[in-house]
Design a protein around this motif. Sequence first.
Motif, PDB file in Angstrom:
ATOM      1  N   VAL A  56      45.711   2.487  58.270  1.00  0.00           N
ATOM      2  CA  VAL A  56      47.141   2.608  58.582  1.00  0.00           C
ATOM      3  C   VAL A  56      47.883   2.142  57.340  1.00  0.00           C
ATOM      4  N   LEU A  57      48.514   3.084  56.666  1.00  0.00           N
ATOM      5  CA  LEU A  57      49.013   2.843  55.317  1.00  0.00           C
ATOM      6  C   LEU A  57      50.529   2.863  55.245  1.00  0.00           C
ATOM      7  N   GLY A  58      51.100   1.771  54.749  1.00  0.00           N
ATOM      8  CA  GLY A  58      52.532   1.707  54.510  1.00  0.00           C
ATOM      9  C   GLY A  58      52.896   2.347  53.182  1.00  0.00           C
ATOM     10  N   HIS A  59      54.188   2.382  52.878  1.00  0.00           N
ATOM     11  CA  HIS A  59      54.666   3.037  51.659  1.00  0.00           C
ATOM     12  C   HIS A  59      54.569   2.124  50.439  1.00  0.00           C
ATOM     13  N   GLN A  60      54.911   2.668  49.286  1.00  0.00           N
ATOM     14  CA  GLN A  60      54.946   1.896  48.046  1.00  0.00           C
ATOM     15  C   GLN A  60      56.027   0.826  48.152  1.00  0.00           C
ATOM     16  N   ASN A  61      55.878  -0.229  47.348  1.00  0.00           N
ATOM     17  CA  ASN A  61      56.824  -1.355  47.366  1.00  0.00           C
ATOM     18  C   ASN A  61      57.032  -1.858  48.794  1.00  0.00           C
ATOM     19  N   PRO A  62      55.988  -2.415  49.403  1.00  0.00           N
ATOM     20  CA  PRO A  62      56.024  -2.769  50.824  1.00  0.00           C
ATOM     21  C   PRO A  62      57.141  -3.739  51.189  1.00  0.00           C
ATOM     22  N   ASP A  63      57.895  -3.364  52.222  1.00  0.00           N
ATOM     23  CA  ASP A  63      58.919  -4.244  52.782  1.00  0.00           C
ATOM     24  C   ASP A  63      58.465  -4.702  54.163  1.00  0.00           C
ATOM     25  N   CYS A  64      59.362  -5.345  54.897  1.00  0.00           N
ATOM     26  CA  CYS A  64      58.992  -5.874  56.216  1.00  0.00           C
ATOM     27  C   CYS A  64      58.514  -4.780  57.163  1.00  0.00           C
ATOM     28  N   ASP A  65      59.258  -3.688  57.233  1.00  0.00           N
ATOM     29  CA  ASP A  65      58.913  -2.643  58.193  1.00  0.00           C
ATOM     30  C   ASP A  65      57.592  -1.979  57.851  1.00  0.00           C
ATOM     31  N   SER A  66      57.386  -1.686  56.580  1.00  0.00           N
ATOM     32  CA  SER A  66      56.128  -1.058  56.156  1.00  0.00           C
ATOM     33  C   SER A  66      54.938  -1.957  56.472  1.00  0.00           C
ATOM     34  N   LEU A  67      55.078  -3.247  56.175  1.00  0.00           N
ATOM     35  CA  LEU A  67      54.006  -4.213  56.437  1.00  0.00           C
ATOM     36  C   LEU A  67      53.779  -4.398  57.931  1.00  0.00           C
ATOM     37  N   CYS A  68      54.843  -4.701  58.653  1.00  0.00           N
ATOM     38  CA  CYS A  68      54.698  -5.058  60.067  1.00  0.00           C
ATOM     39  C   CYS A  68      54.292  -3.871  60.923  1.00  0.00           C
TER      40      CYS A  68
END
Length: 214
Positions: free
Chosen positions: A3-15
């Motif tokens: 499950v992969l978040g976007h580049q430059n991870p922010d709170c939403d991408s991480l959580c």
Amino acid sequence: MIVLGHQNPDCDSLCSAIGLASLFNKLGKEATPALQGEPNPEALFLLEQSGLPQPEIRTSVAGEEIFIVDYSDWGQGTEDMKKATILGIVDHHKLGDITTSTPLECWIWPVGCSATIVYNMYKFHNQTPDATVAKMMMGAIISDTVNFQGPTTTDIDKIAAQNQLKLPVLMICKPLLKRNLKLNRISNLSLLQNSFYAIRKYLKWAVRSWRSVN
């Protein structure tokens, strides 16, 4: 599955990556959250508050099965993401340019936060997020909606936050909002002038909501 978040991870991408991977594992589908870089300071703060380990960093996913969160365009993925099998997308932004050769699962809603969508995926599958995961998703919703004051905030976000509201989650709200101010996340002068009023108003709502479900 990754499950992969976007580049430059922010709170939403991480959580959202953590929350969705946890859901898949509850459903018997082996999944691992992954980031494409170091989380930003606000996201790291959430990790510290939750006590969860930081997901692994992946810059290559060729040959992997992946579910992406908080984006739907190639430019936010790894350089070799076209060589991966995209099983699904969770996002709350406009539809990007990703195309696939096979059908996929898409949860793209006009809400303020991808974590709101992930929470509703738990509901759809009759599952409940673990307390630490709920804390992370609650923090992401507060962050992305700027304490429910942002222009993209919807009632769906507020309901998702209220339904996850437990005392350990409540305790993260005020520190996170203070952290936002220190990071200059809220730069609009009028928001700054009203920030303490917004915090007080939200915490009163949160306490009332928590009492109503306990």
